[in-house]
Design an enzyme around this catalytic site. Structure first.
Site, PDB file in Angstrom:
ATOM      1  N   ASP A  19       0.846  -1.196   0.000  1.00  0.00           N
ATOM      2  CA  ASP A  19       0.000   0.000   0.000  1.00  0.00           C
ATOM      3  C   ASP A  19       0.881   1.246   0.000  1.00  0.00           C
ATOM      4  OD1 ASP A  19       0.768  -0.790   2.703  1.00  0.00           O
ATOM      5  OD2 ASP A  19      -0.441   0.897   3.375  1.00  0.00           O
ATOM      6  N   ASP A  58       2.703 -17.333  -5.700  1.00  0.00           N
ATOM      7  CA  ASP A  58       3.113 -16.126  -6.416  1.00  0.00           C
ATOM      8  C   ASP A  58       1.913 -15.535  -7.153  1.00  0.00           C
ATOM      9  OD1 ASP A  58       4.530 -14.125  -7.635  1.00  0.00           O
ATOM     10  OD2 ASP A  58       5.504 -15.430  -9.113  1.00  0.00           O
ATOM     11  N   GLU A  65       3.393 -10.182  -0.368  1.00  0.00           N
ATOM     12  CA  GLU A  65       3.495  -8.727  -0.259  1.00  0.00           C
ATOM     13  C   GLU A  65       4.967  -8.332  -0.177  1.00  0.00           C
ATOM     14  OE1 GLU A  65       1.367  -4.909   1.910  1.00  0.00           O
ATOM     15  OE2 GLU A  65       1.131  -6.880   2.829  1.00  0.00           O
TER      16      GLU A  65
END
Length: 625
Positions: free
Chosen positions: A177, A522, A531
């Site tokens: 993010d 993956d 992540e």
């Protein structure tokens, strides 16, 4: 050909100029570090197939080494694997492993500079995470860029109830993010600043492709300064010294490019952990930037003092009020570790007894001084390392000894874990979100232990950790985007998912499998295993930093290592006594003779015996004297 005994276990080995005649095909069951290996250090592959003989082969087909793989049952992956140890191959070049009845490995290099590109790529990853600006880079012929983003950071509504703005631009996007979190910045910045302090001579000359590359500050520090510039904005505008917990949108945004995320971002109310981590980071920045930018250093330490004073007057553990937000919480159970780290860094930077007493009182409360498994929620190790390695006078000898004992015990445990794991994984059978970051972060424990008590086992275990994330794992895949064998293609990273480019953004360590070793996937949606995050990347950067511009210990004097086995222990003292008493007439090598002269007076005599014996009982902290 030459036949001999390989030291790790009576295995016949041969060195030969013969050529490979069989046409070996690549087989993914031969799993090794696809980046390569450093001369004069451990080199191992794991073969997940029944085998015996293996060959180390040059690119031109010349066999340079023949060995016998040893079998073991890997309790982690529940498979019988075969370990090919070719540590005695030290000539620089490009090679592959050929295993009769199985196939061949990916090509790998043996070279002193084998990790230079990987280090620079991980640092490129940090540059590409910059917030509040445009970024642009070409990697492997592919251009990655985005426009200026989040230039309105950030609003004060949750701090003072007013919809007004205070500048909080710069810094790195945190992970998959685009938000920015002080607590996760703590372990990230701390790891990278410690890399600088532990390996400064190796990192200072490294040139990075960043906008500041032509200024007078080393490029590695330029990248860190971009983050510290943001960190400095996180103090409350009221001058209290409180530090906002994060800058964030109310909710996670979609998979769009950063310049297209226009949701308002806010300062999130303070926490004591964020405030303490702020103190530690800015105190470190003050001493590290002082030689290059004294005014900036002064700004950093003044900010640190204000927040430290606030913490002193407000001893309670205060959690951030994040009720208006669903983004990353980074809520620590306790702030004891953060406050301990803050005190250590203030003392190391300023030397005031107040900070020393604060650290020592807090450290006494920790029953285990060094933890093998640590991340953003437990930064005590960082403070312990700073205190232990500090050259400032006044340290409590009993506390120093206690931390040393814990450090060496923990490092020894990590070495054993790595040696008993089929893929050399230093974290053994422990898995959780982001565990790959911990695997490479453990190199910090090993490197500090090696500084305190030099031991090649520590260095080789650090290399095992690196090898694991670059291909010596169950998948025979690199866990770092853009590097090594079959790297991740679909990380949980908004830029990689939104830019329309097939290849992901380069230089990022993904979190890795959990709840077990066979659970990595993956795919972009798997934030649990795929992540990226600044704290994991900083750990990778620390791990690689130790081997950038590296001098092989083969060429270095290891004072006290009288038997030339790469360790300093009681065996060396026994041999030195016998040599001085003329019970033995020679030492094993000319290097051993240099190692024995621990007071560097050009002679090996009873003075060296006295000094080495005092070092081994830890009356003396460092050799040579």
């Amino acid at each position: 050909s030459l036949t001999g005994v390989f030291p790790s276990g009576l295995i016949e080995t041969k060195v030969s100029a013969a050529k490979i005649t069989e046409n070996y095909q690549f087989d993914s069951r031969i799993r090794l570090n696809s980046i390569g290996f450093i001369p004069n250090h451990s080199k191992k592959a794991t073969i997940a197939a029944n085998c015996s003989t293996f060959y180390v082969v040059k690119e031109d087909g010349t066999i340079v080494y023949t060995g016998t793989a040893t079998s073991m049952f890997d309790n982690d992956t529940k498979e019988t694997v075969y370990i090919a140890d070719f540590s005695s191959v030290n000539e620089e070049g490009t090679y592959y492993l050929a295993v009769p009845g199985v196939g061949k490995s990916v090509n790998f290099k043996i070279a002193m500079n084998v990790y230079e590109d990987a280090f620079k790529t991980a640092m490129l990853g940090m540059y590409l995470l910059r917030c509040g600006t445009s970024v642009s880079a070409t990697y492997n012929g592919i251009h990655y860029s985005h426009g200026p983003c989040h230039t309105n950071d950030a609003y004060l509504d949750y701090i003072n109830g007013q919809h007004t703005k205070k500048d909080s631009t710069k810094g790195w996007h945190d992970a998959g993010d685009y938000n920015k979190y002080v607590v996760n910045a703590g372990i990230t910045v701390g790891s990278m600043f410690l890399a600088w302090e532990h390996f400064k001579d190796q990192l200072e000359p490294v040139a990075l492709e960043i906008p500041e590359k032509n200024n007078s500050i080393p490029d590695f520090l330029d990248e860190l300064k971009y983050e510290i510039d943001w960190i400095l904005t996180m103090q409350y505008p009221d001058g209290s010294g409180r530090v906002a917990h994060k800058v964030s949108t109310r909710n996670f945004g979609g998979f769009i490019m950063p310049e297209n995320e226009h949701d308002e971002r806010f300062f999130v109310p303070w926490s004591s952990a964020a405030t303490a981590d702020f103190v530690a980071m800015t105190a470190m920045a003050a001493r590290i930037f002082r030689p290059y930018d004294p005014q900036y250093a002064e700004k950093c330490i003044n900010a640190a003092k204000v927040s430290y004073e606030f913490l002193k007057n407000n001893p309670a553990n205060v959690f951030a009020n994040q009720s208006g937000f669903s983004t990353g919480e980074y809520a620590t159970v306790s702030d004891a570790d953060d406050r301990l780290w803050a005190a250590a860094e203030m003392w190391e930077t300023l030397g005031d007894e107040e900070y020393l007493r604060d650290f020592e009182n807090r450290a006494a409360q920790f029953s285990k001084k060094i933890e093998a498994d640590f991340d953003w929620d437990n930064v005590a190790n960082l403070g312990m390392f700073t205190y232990l390695l500090s050259e400032r006078p006044g340290k409590n000898p009993a506390l120093v000894q206690s931390i040393k004992d814990s450090l060496l015990s923990t490092a020894d445990s990590i070495v054993r874990t790595s040696q008993n794991h089929g893929y050399g994984r230093t974290l053994g059978t422990t898995y959780y979100w982001g565990c790959n970051g911990t695997v490479v972060r453990q190199t910090m424990i090993l490197q500090v232990a090696n500084k305190i008590s030099p031991n090649n086992d520590y260095v080789n275990a650090a290399l095992d950790a690196i090898s694991h994330v670059f291909g010596r794992n169950y998948y025979n895949r690199s866990y770092v985007t853009g590097l090594g064998i079959n790297p991740p293609m679909n990380p949980h990273d908004r830029r990689s998912g939104a830019d329309g480019i097939w290849e992901p953004w380069p230089g990022y360590l993904v979190g890795g499998g959990w709840p077990g070793p066979k659970d990595w996937v993956d795919i972009q949606d798997s934030y649990q295993t795929n992540e990226i995050a600044i704290n994991w990347n900083a750990a990778l950067i620390y791990a690689l930093a130790g081997f950038v511009n590296y001098n092989s210990p083969q060429n270095e004097v290891l004072y006290g290592d009288v038997n030339d086995d790469g360790k300093v222990n009681s065996t060396d003292l026994t041999l030195l006594k016998r040599y001085v008493l003329k019970a033995v007439s020679t030492l094993p090598s000319s290097k051993a003779e240099k190692n024995a002269d621990v007071n560097r007076d050009g002679r090996v005599n009873s003075s060296d015996v006295t000094i080495l014996s005092r070092y081994l009982i830890r009356v003396i902290e460092k050799l040579p004297i």
